[in-house]
Design a protein around this motif. Structure first.
Motif, PDB file in Angstrom:
ATOM      1  N   LEU A 158      88.975  13.660  11.444  1.00  0.00           N
ATOM      2  CA  LEU A 158      87.612  13.762  11.976  1.00  0.00           C
ATOM      3  C   LEU A 158      87.396  12.821  13.163  1.00  0.00           C
ATOM      4  CD1 LEU A 158      85.380  13.894   8.764  1.00  0.00           C
ATOM      5  CD2 LEU A 158      86.261  15.789  10.132  1.00  0.00           C
ATOM      6  N   PRO A 159      86.735  13.321  14.216  1.00  0.00           N
ATOM      7  CA  PRO A 159      86.351  12.430  15.323  1.00  0.00           C
ATOM      8  C   PRO A 159      85.116  11.611  14.961  1.00  0.00           C
ATOM      9  CG  PRO A 159      85.634  14.668  15.784  1.00  0.00           C
ATOM     10  CD  PRO A 159      86.389  14.726  14.486  1.00  0.00           C
ATOM     11  N   LEU A 160      84.975  10.480  15.624  1.00  0.00           N
ATOM     12  CA  LEU A 160      83.834   9.594  15.382  1.00  0.00           C
ATOM     13  C   LEU A 160      82.947   9.550  16.612  1.00  0.00           C
ATOM     14  CD1 LEU A 160      82.313   7.353  13.792  1.00  0.00           C
ATOM     15  CD2 LEU A 160      83.884   5.703  14.833  1.00  0.00           C
ATOM     16  N   GLY A 161      81.662   9.748  16.402  1.00  0.00           N
ATOM     17  CA  GLY A 161      80.681   9.613  17.468  1.00  0.00           C
ATOM     18  C   GLY A 161      79.933   8.300  17.314  1.00  0.00           C
ATOM     19  N   ILE A 162      79.758   7.589  18.423  1.00  0.00           N
ATOM     20  CA  ILE A 162      79.084   6.283  18.384  1.00  0.00           C
ATOM     21  C   ILE A 162      77.828   6.344  19.238  1.00  0.00           C
ATOM     22  CG2 ILE A 162      79.312   3.821  18.821  1.00  0.00           C
ATOM     23  CD1 ILE A 162      82.391   4.303  18.822  1.00  0.00           C
ATOM     24  N   ILE A 163      76.671   6.244  18.603  1.00  0.00           N
ATOM     25  CA  ILE A 163      75.406   6.138  19.333  1.00  0.00           C
ATOM     26  C   ILE A 163      75.011   4.661  19.337  1.00  0.00           C
ATOM     27  CG2 ILE A 163      72.978   6.800  19.387  1.00  0.00           C
ATOM     28  CD1 ILE A 163      73.737   9.444  18.145  1.00  0.00           C
ATOM     29  N   PRO A 164      75.038   4.010  20.507  1.00  0.00           N
ATOM     30  CA  PRO A 164      74.884   2.552  20.551  1.00  0.00           C
ATOM     31  C   PRO A 164      73.487   2.097  20.137  1.00  0.00           C
ATOM     32  CG  PRO A 164      74.839   3.473  22.776  1.00  0.00           C
ATOM     33  CD  PRO A 164      75.209   4.596  21.852  1.00  0.00           C
ATOM     34  N   ALA A 165      73.446   1.102  19.227  1.00  0.00           N
ATOM     35  CA  ALA A 165      72.172   0.543  18.784  1.00  0.00           C
ATOM     36  C   ALA A 165      72.339  -0.927  18.431  1.00  0.00           C
ATOM     37  CB  ALA A 165      71.642   1.326  17.580  1.00  0.00           C
ATOM     38  N   GLY A 166      73.320  -1.591  19.061  1.00  0.00           N
ATOM     39  CA  GLY A 166      73.581  -2.999  18.769  1.00  0.00           C
ATOM     40  C   GLY A 166      73.209  -3.898  19.922  1.00  0.00           C
ATOM     41  N   SER A 167      73.709  -5.117  19.884  1.00  0.00           N
ATOM     42  CA  SER A 167      73.353  -6.093  20.923  1.00  0.00           C
ATOM     43  C   SER A 167      74.300  -6.035  22.123  1.00  0.00           C
ATOM     44  CB  SER A 167      73.357  -7.509  20.331  1.00  0.00           C
ATOM     45  OG  SER A 167      74.617  -7.793  19.746  1.00  0.00           O
ATOM     46  N   THR A 168      75.548  -5.616  21.919  1.00  0.00           N
ATOM     47  CA  THR A 168      76.485  -5.515  23.041  1.00  0.00           C
ATOM     48  C   THR A 168      77.100  -4.129  23.172  1.00  0.00           C
ATOM     49  OG1 THR A 168      78.229  -6.397  21.610  1.00  0.00           O
ATOM     50  CG2 THR A 168      77.091  -7.955  23.043  1.00  0.00           C
TER      51      THR A 168
ATOM     52  N   TYR B 273      82.973  18.493   6.758  1.00  0.00           N
ATOM     53  CA  TYR B 273      82.342  17.996   7.981  1.00  0.00           C
ATOM     54  C   TYR B 273      83.226  18.222   9.198  1.00  0.00           C
ATOM     55  CZ  TYR B 273      79.425  15.639   4.527  1.00  0.00           C
ATOM     56  OH  TYR B 273      78.602  15.376   3.480  1.00  0.00           O
ATOM     57  N   ASP B 274      82.575  18.283  10.363  1.00  0.00           N
ATOM     58  CA  ASP B 274      83.285  18.421  11.636  1.00  0.00           C
ATOM     59  C   ASP B 274      83.476  17.091  12.334  1.00  0.00           C
ATOM     60  OD1 ASP B 274      83.424  21.287  11.547  1.00  0.00           O
ATOM     61  OD2 ASP B 274      81.278  21.299  11.969  1.00  0.00           O
ATOM     62  N   GLY B 275      82.741  16.079  11.930  1.00  0.00           N
ATOM     63  CA  GLY B 275      82.837  14.777  12.560  1.00  0.00           C
ATOM     64  C   GLY B 275      81.954  13.778  11.852  1.00  0.00           C
ATOM     65  N   VAL B 276      82.040  12.532  12.283  1.00  0.00           N
ATOM     66  CA  VAL B 276      81.231  11.449  11.732  1.00  0.00           C
ATOM     67  C   VAL B 276      80.485  10.793  12.883  1.00  0.00           C
ATOM     68  CG1 VAL B 276      81.265   9.281  10.439  1.00  0.00           C
ATOM     69  CG2 VAL B 276      82.961  11.039   9.943  1.00  0.00           C
ATOM     70  N   VAL B 277      79.218  10.479  12.670  1.00  0.00           N
ATOM     71  CA  VAL B 277      78.417   9.821  13.704  1.00  0.00           C
ATOM     72  C   VAL B 277      77.875   8.508  13.163  1.00  0.00           C
ATOM     73  CG1 VAL B 277      76.381   9.974  15.187  1.00  0.00           C
ATOM     74  CG2 VAL B 277      77.779  12.007  14.773  1.00  0.00           C
ATOM     75  N   CYS B 278      78.015   7.476  13.969  1.00  0.00           N
ATOM     76  CA  CYS B 278      77.550   6.140  13.597  1.00  0.00           C
ATOM     77  C   CYS B 278      76.470   5.702  14.586  1.00  0.00           C
ATOM     78  CB  CYS B 278      78.730   5.174  13.629  1.00  0.00           C
ATOM     79  SG  CYS B 278      78.283   3.436  13.541  1.00  0.00           S
ATOM     80  N   VAL B 279      75.337   5.280  14.070  1.00  0.00           N
ATOM     81  CA  VAL B 279      74.288   4.680  14.901  1.00  0.00           C
ATOM     82  C   VAL B 279      74.271   3.189  14.579  1.00  0.00           C
ATOM     83  CG1 VAL B 279      71.848   4.691  15.549  1.00  0.00           C
ATOM     84  CG2 VAL B 279      72.954   6.815  14.804  1.00  0.00           C
TER      85      VAL B 279
END
Length: 325
Positions: free
Chosen positions: A47-57, A9-15
């Motif tokens: 690996l870099p981490l990508g964060i796609i916001p889907a929470g309350s704050t 993998y080239d990175g990790v993404v978290c939603v």
């Protein structure tokens, strides 16, 4: 993260929200330690981490991108923008508790503990209830607070600095009553605090902001809290102290805990346990997650420990003309 073949993998993404982000950041660092066979010393994940916001704050995503917008976050990932970000390790009695970006002891920990006991409520109602209840029963923590002032140096020096060498320096120690103690390695922007809970720090300056709120009246403490929603003045109080630090140690001077009082308050039996542990513990808010620790806690800053997809707000404003980023 322990089982994945990461070289594919080239990175990790978290939603998700801050809880998911904190869990994944912790896992990435632990995996890097396993791969490097370095159980004692934190290792920077490849690996870099990508964060796609889907929470309350979405405090971490908001701090990295400057806005709380899934499209902006996704575009940073697609364009490959990378940002080095400081992290903290939290340990007690020599044992690692977790890696994370921010922690709150005292008011922040107690209000979160109350909110967690009302999970059946909608999230906004739950937070309001916990805030009001904790303010109504506001009381200080009697503890010893020690910190290691941050060294002034450039980013490259910070990155190469051995955290263990800090032990040779002298700690500053204060003893007293504190309503709230916060340690934050990122600004912690949120809809409720547009300038951040720690506006005096940045993503990768190799230090964390220590914000210690001493004992004061309830009305004065509420004034301090209300200032976070404005543009300035959060720390313009005689009972609030701020420091740029590389390490913090907090030791409650009375390790009796708080579970018995809370049980009576919520109408439960005095013998019903709040936590499943050998001894009473103090509630900590670490990246929005409740962690209960019965002994002293050591927080150490690790400069640029993780790479996130994004671009620091100040840099983005000065280099990117596109309005979507």
């Amino acid at each position: 993260m322990k089982e994945c073949k990461l070289d594919e993998y080239d990175g990790v993404v978290c939603v998700g929200g801050d809880g998911s982000v904190a869990e994944l950041c912790h896992a990435l660092v632990l995996r890097a330690q396993l791969d490097a066979d370095s159980p004692e010393k934190p290792v920077k994940p490849v690996l870099p981490l990508g964060i796609i916001p889907a929470g309350s704050t979405d405090v971490v995503s908001y701090s990295v991108h400057g806005v709380r917008d899934p499209v902006t976050a996704a575009l940073h990932i697609v364009l490959g923008h990378l940002q080095q970000v400081d992290m903290c390790s939290f340990s007690s009695l020599g044992q690692l508790v977790c890696f994370g970006f921010s922690a709150m002891f005292g008011f922040g920990g107690r209000s979160l503990a109350r909110a967690e006991k009302k999970r059946w409520m909608p999230s906004s109602r739950r937070r309001e209830y916990a805030l009001v209840k904790t303010l109504a029963r506001l009381r200080p923590e009697d503890c010893q607070l020690s910190f290691l002032p941050a060294k002034k140096s450039n980013r490259d020096q910070d990155q190469d600095q051995d955290p263990e060498s800090e032990g040779e320096e002298s700690w500053t120690t204060n003893r007293g009553l504190y309503l709230s103690i916060s340690i934050m390695s990122i600004p912690c922007l949120s809809p409720h605090a547009p300038r951040g809970l720690a506006p005096n720090t940045s993503l990768a300056n190799g230090s964390a902001a220590l914000i210690a709120v001493g004992n004061t009246s309830r009305s004065e403490f509420i004034k301090h809290l209300k200032r976070y929603s404005s543009s300035s003045g959060q720390f313009s109080f005689s009972f609030v102290e701020t420091q740029a630090v590389s390490a913090v140690r907090i030791c409650p001077r009375s390790l009796i805990g708080w579970s018995e009082e809370e049980s009576e308050e919520e109408g439960e039996s005095k013998t019903s346990p709040i936590i499943q542990s050998e001894g009473a513990a103090f509630p900590w808010n670490i990246d929005g997650e409740l962690v209960e620790i019965a002994n002293e806690v050591l927080v150490r800053v690790h400069p640029q420990l993780i790479t996130l997809y994004g671009e620091e707000v100040d840099e983005a404003e000065s280099t990117v003309s596109c309005s979507c980023i």
